[in-house]
Design a protein around this motif. Structure first.
Motif, PDB file in Angstrom:
ATOM      1  N   LEU A 149       0.833  -1.207   0.000  1.00 39.33           N
ATOM      2  CA  LEU A 149       0.000   0.000   0.000  1.00 39.33           C
ATOM      3  C   LEU A 149       0.865   1.254   0.000  1.00 39.33           C
ATOM      4  CD1 LEU A 149      -2.825   1.222   0.112  1.00 39.33           C
ATOM      5  CD2 LEU A 149      -2.685   1.093   2.622  1.00 39.33           C
ATOM      6  N   ILE A 150       1.932   1.256   0.814  1.00 38.98           N
ATOM      7  CA  ILE A 150       2.832   2.407   0.845  1.00 38.98           C
ATOM      8  C   ILE A 150       3.482   2.607  -0.520  1.00 38.98           C
ATOM      9  CG2 ILE A 150       4.964   3.315   1.853  1.00 38.98           C
ATOM     10  CD1 ILE A 150       4.216   1.838   4.444  1.00 38.98           C
ATOM     11  N   ALA A 151       3.947   1.504  -1.116  1.00 39.43           N
ATOM     12  CA  ALA A 151       4.619   1.593  -2.409  1.00 39.43           C
ATOM     13  C   ALA A 151       3.682   2.134  -3.488  1.00 39.43           C
ATOM     14  CB  ALA A 151       5.165   0.224  -2.820  1.00 39.43           C
ATOM     15  N   ILE A 152       2.444   1.646  -3.506  1.00 43.21           N
ATOM     16  CA  ILE A 152       1.515   2.089  -4.541  1.00 43.21           C
ATOM     17  C   ILE A 152       1.096   3.536  -4.324  1.00 43.21           C
ATOM     18  CG2 ILE A 152      -0.763   1.681  -5.542  1.00 43.21           C
ATOM     19  CD1 ILE A 152       1.452  -0.240  -6.373  1.00 43.21           C
ATOM     20  N   CYS A 153       0.995   3.951  -3.077  1.00 42.76           N
ATOM     21  CA  CYS A 153       0.705   5.364  -2.821  1.00 42.76           C
ATOM     22  C   CYS A 153       1.797   6.262  -3.408  1.00 42.76           C
ATOM     23  CB  CYS A 153       0.556   5.614  -1.329  1.00 42.76           C
ATOM     24  SG  CYS A 153      -0.996   5.023  -0.624  1.00 42.76           S
ATOM     25  N   LEU A 154       3.051   5.828  -3.298  1.00 41.58           N
ATOM     26  CA  LEU A 154       4.144   6.606  -3.876  1.00 41.58           C
ATOM     27  C   LEU A 154       4.104   6.551  -5.406  1.00 41.58           C
ATOM     28  CD1 LEU A 154       7.076   5.690  -1.445  1.00 41.58           C
ATOM     29  CD2 LEU A 154       5.674   7.761  -1.476  1.00 41.58           C
ATOM     30  N   VAL A 155       3.730   5.403  -5.964  1.00 41.53           N
ATOM     31  CA  VAL A 155       3.589   5.297  -7.420  1.00 41.53           C
ATOM     32  C   VAL A 155       2.490   6.242  -7.912  1.00 41.53           C
ATOM     33  CG1 VAL A 155       2.921   3.777  -9.323  1.00 41.53           C
ATOM     34  CG2 VAL A 155       4.480   2.942  -7.555  1.00 41.53           C
ATOM     35  N   VAL A 156       1.375   6.262  -7.188  1.00 37.93           N
ATOM     36  CA  VAL A 156       0.270   7.153  -7.558  1.00 37.93           C
ATOM     37  C   VAL A 156       0.712   8.613  -7.461  1.00 37.93           C
ATOM     38  CG1 VAL A 156      -2.040   7.935  -6.909  1.00 37.93           C
ATOM     39  CG2 VAL A 156      -1.508   5.498  -6.909  1.00 37.93           C
ATOM     40  N   LEU A 157       1.472   8.935  -6.416  1.00 32.68           N
ATOM     41  CA  LEU A 157       1.967  10.299  -6.254  1.00 32.68           C
ATOM     42  C   LEU A 157       2.877  10.678  -7.418  1.00 32.68           C
ATOM     43  CD1 LEU A 157       2.206  12.840  -4.508  1.00 32.68           C
ATOM     44  CD2 LEU A 157       4.094  11.730  -3.288  1.00 32.68           C
ATOM     45  N   ALA A 158       3.749   9.754  -7.815  1.00 35.05           N
ATOM     46  CA  ALA A 158       4.638  10.029  -8.943  1.00 35.05           C
ATOM     47  C   ALA A 158       3.856  10.158 -10.242  1.00 35.05           C
ATOM     48  CB  ALA A 158       5.682   8.919  -9.069  1.00 35.05           C
ATOM     49  N   GLY A 159       2.797   9.349 -10.391  1.00 33.03           N
ATOM     50  CA  GLY A 159       2.039   9.353 -11.633  1.00 33.03           C
ATOM     51  C   GLY A 159       1.025  10.455 -11.741  1.00 33.03           C
ATOM     52  N   ASN A 160       0.767  11.172 -10.655  1.00 32.45           N
ATOM     53  CA  ASN A 160      -0.274  12.197 -10.685  1.00 32.45           C
ATOM     54  C   ASN A 160       0.025  13.283 -11.714  1.00 32.45           C
ATOM     55  OD1 ASN A 160      -2.727  13.429  -9.500  1.00 32.45           O
ATOM     56  ND2 ASN A 160      -1.309  15.017  -8.843  1.00 32.45           N
ATOM     57  N   PHE A 161       1.301  13.613 -11.890  1.00 37.55           N
ATOM     58  CA  PHE A 161       1.687  14.648 -12.852  1.00 37.55           C
ATOM     59  C   PHE A 161       1.394  14.206 -14.281  1.00 37.55           C
ATOM     60  CE2 PHE A 161       4.929  16.359 -15.746  1.00 37.55           C
ATOM     61  CZ  PHE A 161       4.692  17.708 -15.605  1.00 37.55           C
ATOM     62  N   HIS A 162       1.474  12.884 -14.538  1.00 36.29           N
ATOM     63  CA  HIS A 162       1.321  12.375 -15.900  1.00 36.29           C
ATOM     64  C   HIS A 162      -0.045  11.765 -16.146  1.00 36.29           C
ATOM     65  CE1 HIS A 162       5.545  11.780 -14.493  1.00 36.29           C
ATOM     66  NE2 HIS A 162       5.795  12.496 -15.564  1.00 36.29           N
ATOM     67  N   LEU A 163      -0.934  11.855 -15.172  1.00 35.76           N
ATOM     68  CA  LEU A 163      -2.234  11.205 -15.317  1.00 35.76           C
ATOM     69  C   LEU A 163      -3.113  12.061 -16.221  1.00 35.76           C
ATOM     70  CD1 LEU A 163      -3.865   8.790 -14.598  1.00 35.76           C
ATOM     71  CD2 LEU A 163      -4.584   9.884 -12.490  1.00 35.76           C
ATOM     72  N   LEU A 164      -2.967  11.839 -17.515  1.00 37.43           N
ATOM     73  CA  LEU A 164      -3.707  12.563 -18.538  1.00 37.43           C
ATOM     74  C   LEU A 164      -4.308  11.547 -19.504  1.00 37.43           C
ATOM     75  CD1 LEU A 164      -0.993  15.261 -19.278  1.00 37.43           C
ATOM     76  CD2 LEU A 164      -3.154  15.705 -18.117  1.00 37.43           C
ATOM     77  N   ALA A 165      -5.365  11.949 -20.179  1.00 36.50           N
ATOM     78  CA  ALA A 165      -5.999  11.054 -21.149  1.00 36.50           C
ATOM     79  C   ALA A 165      -5.168  11.050 -22.423  1.00 36.50           C
ATOM     80  CB  ALA A 165      -7.429  11.508 -21.426  1.00 36.50           C
ATOM     81  N   ARG A 166      -4.083  10.305 -22.377  1.00 37.31           N
ATOM     82  CA  ARG A 166      -3.167  10.197 -23.506  1.00 37.31           C
ATOM     83  C   ARG A 166      -2.662   8.764 -23.612  1.00 37.31           C
ATOM     84  NH1 ARG A 166       1.449  14.570 -23.760  1.00 37.31           N
ATOM     85  NH2 ARG A 166       2.016  13.075 -25.381  1.00 37.31           N
ATOM     86  N   PRO A 167      -2.069   8.391 -24.758  1.00 40.47           N
ATOM     87  CA  PRO A 167      -1.667   6.988 -24.948  1.00 40.47           C
ATOM     88  C   PRO A 167      -0.727   6.433 -23.896  1.00 40.47           C
ATOM     89  CG  PRO A 167      -1.698   8.114 -27.060  1.00 40.47           C
ATOM     90  CD  PRO A 167      -1.965   9.166 -26.012  1.00 40.47           C
ATOM     91  N   HIS A 168       0.139   7.278 -23.315  1.00 36.65           N
ATOM     92  CA  HIS A 168       1.106   6.732 -22.362  1.00 36.65           C
ATOM     93  C   HIS A 168       0.423   6.131 -21.134  1.00 36.65           C
ATOM     94  CE1 HIS A 168       0.523  10.782 -20.578  1.00 36.65           C
ATOM     95  NE2 HIS A 168       0.824  10.189 -19.438  1.00 36.65           N
ATOM     96  N   VAL A 169      -0.782   6.580 -20.784  1.00 38.20           N
ATOM     97  CA  VAL A 169      -1.486   6.024 -19.626  1.00 38.20           C
ATOM     98  C   VAL A 169      -2.081   4.656 -19.964  1.00 38.20           C
ATOM     99  CG1 VAL A 169      -3.406   6.375 -18.027  1.00 38.20           C
ATOM    100  CG2 VAL A 169      -1.934   8.289 -18.644  1.00 38.20           C
ATOM    101  N   LEU A 170      -2.564   4.486 -21.180  1.00 41.37           N
ATOM    102  CA  LEU A 170      -3.133   3.194 -21.558  1.00 41.37           C
ATOM    103  C   LEU A 170      -2.089   2.087 -21.536  1.00 41.37           C
ATOM    104  CD1 LEU A 170      -5.624   3.961 -24.485  1.00 41.37           C
ATOM    105  CD2 LEU A 170      -6.004   3.942 -22.017  1.00 41.37           C
ATOM    106  N   VAL A 171      -0.821   2.449 -21.668  1.00 41.83           N
ATOM    107  CA  VAL A 171       0.219   1.422 -21.712  1.00 41.83           C
ATOM    108  C   VAL A 171       0.719   1.050 -20.319  1.00 41.83           C
ATOM    109  CG1 VAL A 171       2.411   2.710 -21.812  1.00 41.83           C
ATOM    110  CG2 VAL A 171       2.075   0.735 -23.291  1.00 41.83           C
ATOM    111  N   TRP A 172       0.358   1.796 -19.296  1.00 44.34           N
ATOM    112  CA  TRP A 172       0.849   1.491 -17.953  1.00 44.34           C
ATOM    113  C   TRP A 172       0.547   0.061 -17.506  1.00 44.34           C
ATOM    114  CZ3 TRP A 172      -0.536   6.544 -14.768  1.00 44.34           C
ATOM    115  CH2 TRP A 172       0.347   7.555 -15.143  1.00 44.34           C
ATOM    116  N   PRO A 173      -0.679  -0.458 -17.646  1.00 47.74           N
ATOM    117  CA  PRO A 173      -0.899  -1.841 -17.199  1.00 47.74           C
ATOM    118  C   PRO A 173      -0.097  -2.855 -18.004  1.00 47.74           C
ATOM    119  CG  PRO A 173      -2.859  -0.968 -18.295  1.00 47.74           C
ATOM    120  CD  PRO A 173      -1.937   0.176 -18.075  1.00 47.74           C
ATOM    121  N   VAL A 174       0.132  -2.605 -19.286  1.00 49.16           N
ATOM    122  CA  VAL A 174       0.942  -3.520 -20.097  1.00 49.16           C
ATOM    123  C   VAL A 174       2.389  -3.503 -19.608  1.00 49.16           C
ATOM    124  CG1 VAL A 174       1.703  -4.077 -22.433  1.00 49.16           C
ATOM    125  CG2 VAL A 174      -0.579  -3.122 -22.061  1.00 49.16           C
ATOM    126  N   ALA A 175       2.914  -2.321 -19.350  1.00 46.96           N
ATOM    127  CA  ALA A 175       4.285  -2.208 -18.851  1.00 46.96           C
ATOM    128  C   ALA A 175       4.429  -2.858 -17.481  1.00 46.96           C
ATOM    129  CB  ALA A 175       4.684  -0.731 -18.780  1.00 46.96           C
TER     130      ALA A 175
END
Length: 496
Positions: A149-175
């Motif tokens: 939970l701590i790790a994912i909270c930090l991942v979410v914090l890091a990803g908040n800047f890039h959380l946009l409706a663009r192709p790079h977000v759709l690839v996150w689960p694949v990566a």
């Protein structure tokens, strides 16, 4: 035996001993067998993050590039053909251009056609939360739910800047799925199974960041070879075969090898790359989320005595360099870092406290799901923000009967593409290259001679620029131009 022969033999034996000692130091002990992934708990975490992030959905629509992504996806769906040349701008019309992220563009176009801007934003948010769930499941099975939970909270914090409706977000689960396969194989001292390479086909068709996969493979292969109990050469050969399969899988793309060239063209933009916010280096002039994550991780590692094997240290340093050089690398980098440190953290903890698989999880997931649904319906219908879609300014320009081509700034390029107005530039950086750089400096008042040359171009009949740009003051003072419209977002000038 002569003294010389004895000396040579002793030196050979000493060198062999040193090599064996080095190999023993690099050899990695087998890790404890982790339990299966707790998918119900991961799903509950994903739904929880979806509920928390849903109020930020309007912010997912603040990127102008999404508009030309939608148009590209719609045209691919309607025509069944993939573009080979630019048809959106008047400056690069007919030049070679490919829709390298065509699959993401089709998904976004379908989401938009199905549910408008709300469906468009929710699709990106679902993809992000799916990636968080995959990483949470992989970390939880190694280090327990609290650290996950701590790790994912930090991942979410890091990803908040890039959380946009663009192709790079759709690839996150694949990566995330691909990186998890690599970690599993490395920790078990084997090569990944060949079906994992097929993820590269999906990744390459969704987004150009698939090159990141080829950065990860050598480091995990290194760890796997040294962790294998025997047949190191065979394990290394299997990793080489897997890397080749990944390369072939990435080439399963409508444009084939050209997708690699397109990704290379973006990286070769030079100074123009710095104009793209996500490609800029980290800025430590003020305290931000990345500095918080970096200091927290460094302090936690020093206080706990966390030790990583050499391959993971090397990969961690490579990921840190990448995130410092380009802010866009934060999210994928943080996902991999969470996977890298999970097993070493478990070794520090000793006994992992896990949640019992109890019946309360089903009603808890249902309750959180209903809360997410209620929050979603309570948001109402999302609309396109005026910051990237100056509809009033465009309507005024059309009403005034402007003629000729438009001079626009990149911020409004996606909107003009969506309105079938040929652009001067838009967000396709690999197509326009240095034009972005020169135009940005000119409109900001730092290249007056370039702006003067632009305004002297008789092809340009009107302008659509953000009101804050100094170029509007030049147009206001010029006898050759008249003001058509101005508000706090955009200004329109037409040639007299």
């Amino acid at each position: 035996m002569t003294d010389l022969a004895f000396f040579k033999l002793s030196r050979k034996e000493n060198a062999l001993f040193r090599v064996k000692s080095l190999l023993r130091r690099c050899a990695l002990p087998p890790l404890a067998v982790s339990p299966p992934c707790d998918w119900p708990l991961a799903a509950l975490a994903a739904i929880g993050f979806f509920t928390i992030l849903l109020p930020t959905a309007p912010g997912l629509l603040l990127d102008p590039d999404m508009l030309w992504h939608i148009r590209t996806g719609q045209e691919i769906v309607s025509s069944g053909h993939f573009p080979l040349a630019d048809s959106y701008s008047w400056t690069m019309n007919g030049q070679n251009w490919i829709a390298k992220e065509w699959l993401s563009q089709v998904f976004f176009a379908l989401g938009f056609d199905l549910a408008g801007w709300t469906g468009f934003a929710v699709l990106a948010l679902v993809a992000a939360c799916a990636a968080y769930a995959l990483v949470f499941a992989a970390v939880e099975r190694r280090a327990g739910p609290l650290f996950a939970l701590i790790a994912i909270c930090l991942v979410v914090l890091a990803g908040n800047f890039h959380l946009l409706a663009r192709p790079h977000v759709l690839v996150w689960p694949v990566a995330a799925a691909f990186a998890t396969r690599l970690v599993d194989a490395a920790e078990e001292g084997r090569a990944p199974s060949w079906p994992a390479a097929l993820l590269l086909t999906l990744w390459a068709n969704l987004h150009g960041s698939f090159l990141f996969a080829f950065v990860l493979i050598p480091f995990f292969a290194w760890e796997s070879i040294f962790r294998a109990s025997q047949n190191h050469l065979r394990v290394g050969l299997r990793w080489a075969i897997f890397a080749l399969l990944c390369l072939l899988a990435a080439l399963v793309h409508p444009y084939g090898w050209r997708v690699f060239a397109a990704a290379r063209d973006v990286l070769a933009l030079g100074p123009a790359l710095g104009l793209i916010v996500e490609w800029r280096p980290q800025n430590f002039s003020s305290f931000g989320h990345f500095e918080f994550i970096l200091l927290l991780g460094l302090g936690g590692a020093l206080l706990s005595g966390l030790r990583l094997p050499p391959p993971r240290v090397a990969l961690l340093l490579a990921l840190l360099h990448s995130a410092l050089a380009h802010v866009r690398q934060e999210t994928l980098g943080m996902m991999v870092v969470a996977l890298l440190v999970a097993a070493p953290v478990a070794a520090l903890q000793g006994k992992i406290h896990r949640l019992e698989r109890q019946k309360w999880r089903v009603p808890a997931a249902a309750a959180v799901g209903l809360l997410a649904l209620w929050t979603l319906t309570g948001r109402g219908v999302l609309n396109l923000p005026a910051e990237i879609a100056p509809q009033a300014a465009l309507d005024a320009a059309r009403a005034a009967g402007v003629r000729g081509q438009v001079l626009n700034e990149d911020q409004f390029g996606g909107f003009l593409v969506s309105q079938h107005v040929p652009t001067y530039v838009d967000g396709r950086a690999e197509l326009f290259g240095p034009m972005h750089y020169d135009l940005s400096l000119a409109l900001a008042g730092r290249k007056p001679e370039f702006l003067a040359a632009l305004l002297a171009n008789r092809e340009i009949g009107w302008t659509l620029l953000p009101t804050v740009l100094p170029a509007n003051q030049v147009l206001e003072a010029s006898p050759d131009w008249r003001k058509v419209y101005r508000d706090e977002v955009a200004s329109v000038y037409a040639r007299r």
